[in-house]
Design a protein around this motif. Sequence first.
Motif, mmCIF file in Angstrom:
data_model
loop_
_atom_site.group_PDB
_atom_site.id
_atom_site.type_symbol
_atom_site.label_atom_id
_atom_site.label_comp_id
_atom_site.label_asym_id
_atom_site.label_seq_id
_atom_site.Cartn_x
_atom_site.Cartn_y
_atom_site.Cartn_z
ATOM 1 N N VAL A 504 2.918 28.123 68.625
ATOM 2 C CA VAL A 504 3.885 28.710 67.699
ATOM 3 C C VAL A 504 3.679 28.125 66.305
ATOM 4 O O VAL A 504 3.053 27.072 66.141
ATOM 5 N N ASP A 505 4.199 28.828 65.303
ATOM 6 C CA ASP A 505 4.280 28.248 63.975
ATOM 7 C C ASP A 505 5.746 27.942 63.679
ATOM 8 O O ASP A 505 6.631 28.205 64.500
ATOM 9 N N ASP A 507 7.859 29.248 61.576
ATOM 10 C CA ASP A 507 8.723 30.424 61.459
ATOM 11 C C ASP A 507 9.110 30.986 62.824
ATOM 12 O O ASP A 507 10.268 31.331 63.066
ATOM 13 N N SER A 508 8.136 31.083 63.728
ATOM 14 C CA SER A 508 8.452 31.636 65.046
ATOM 15 C C SER A 508 9.323 30.675 65.849
ATOM 16 O O SER A 508 10.192 31.109 66.616
ATOM 17 N N SER A 511 12.782 31.187 64.583
ATOM 18 C CA SER A 511 13.315 32.439 65.121
ATOM 19 C C SER A 511 13.826 32.256 66.541
ATOM 20 O O SER A 511 14.885 32.780 66.906
ATOM 21 N N THR A 522 19.041 38.379 67.287
ATOM 22 C CA THR A 522 19.103 37.414 66.203
ATOM 23 C C THR A 522 20.546 37.254 65.752
ATOM 24 O O THR A 522 21.233 38.240 65.473
#
Length: 535
Positions: A504-505, A507-508, A511, A522
């Motif tokens: 993952v990065d 941002d993910s 999220s 979300t």
Amino acid sequence: MANQEHPAAAASAGTAALALDLRGVDKHFGGTRALRAASLAVRPGTVHALLGGNGSGKSTAIKILAGVYEADAGELSIFGEDHSLSGYTSTTAAAAGLRFVHQDLGLFEDLSIEENFALDAGYPRNAVGGVRWRALHRQVAKVLSEYELDVDPRRPVQDLRPSDRTMVAIARALQGSESERLILVLDEPTASLAAHESGLLLEKVRRLADRGQTVIIVSHRLQEVLSVAHDFTVFRDGRVVGTLVDASPTEDELIAIMAGGLTVALRPTGSASHTTGRPTLEVSGLVSGPIRNVTFTAHEGEILGIAGLVGSGRSSLLHALFGAFVPSTGTMMLGGAPYAPHSVDDAMRAGVGMVPENRVREAAFMDRSVRENLSIAMMMEYWKTKWMPRARETRRAEELIQRFGVKVADPSALFSSMSGGNQQKVVIARWLQREPRLLLLDEPTQGVDVMSRADIYATIRRSAQAGCSVVVASSDMSELHALCDRILVLARGRITQEVLASDVDVDSLTSLVLREPSTRRTIYEPTAFEETRTS
């Protein structure tokens, strides 16, 4: 990228004068030169970030502006009016339009918002000296409305959410004056706030600047600074090493200016030690307070992250693992043997250590020496029948100070005399000297500068390489992504996701944390401010 000249050129012909212009400032403490021809030029109506590591001189510069320290040399102009730094005091600073809000907000939490305002500005009185409570209520309600605080002035400060407490302190500091002629100085305003609370606060700070308020912000959280600041001044070793005007640098670019090659230490290592390490901690069906049916395994040599929003149960989970909370149901195994601590002593005897989130309240003895803060976790090892062998205690403290890179003059120095980064190093060293098999870390670099953060990351990684299993709970997704091998997402007391950091990065990962666990919907929408800053 970094203009090392004094940035007064930013106020070129046709633009407004600088709100604050500090030039050529020197400051010595004995034989130590804390500032060397330092400067700070702040444009009106902007958010100006003052950055630097521990010992860089930024705190000294702020204290000179506040009138706490007197400069040895230098010049100061505020809104075009010159002020002599000789004999400059806190009264001078206030009269010139400087307003300071520190990490310790200086609020009386048991009192109402309006009472906190009145303690600063005075109570309105009637002819016989009684308090005009209705008038006070109207005055404070008007100020709160101006600063977009939808709260009742009669509400106790302790009942406010963290970001609103800081905004109350800001509103109190700016009350009763034309904000365009004031400079608001925020010293580590988000150090004790979780990521979401920090975002709410900084959004309001940026809107203050949009309305003409001039803001100087000092913070170690570079990503937050990048989201809100227009201009940047970077200190290192008492000098200005970078000035960026109306710029959009990256975090790595700021770190490169601040400290050189430390960006590598703050990046993911790509480790996958959990694939080969033997299980150290096995948790099954754990229920404790807000924790609901949590099951996971932490492996030898693994750094396991716990991600979640405020109220997700991150800290409660770590406290249950450390014996501070006794689970109502569930089982745990440590090193293949049953593990059911009923106290912190039980956990320590089993080889578990914990660095809590609130260093000042839960981990440190602020009015005791560094030596004593280190030895407290090994007291039974040192203590003789009737006395404490101070020489041995001091030698061990000196070894730990050197091993963990703590910057302090002497082991006998007060713990409170050190910077936040060095205090955290001491707390971590206290536990690692016990060579724990399981180390629990709750927000391990909260309020810590980037250089100390790199040192702490390196210490954690070395401990894992030596076989310690490390569990890190953090609201900083960048930290979890950079530091951990594997990350568990906790929501409403339950584990909802498990991911490899390498898959993952940031941002993910963010999220995943911000999604409703039952529907995967979300539950957080970016504000217009965030969309503007990221577009």
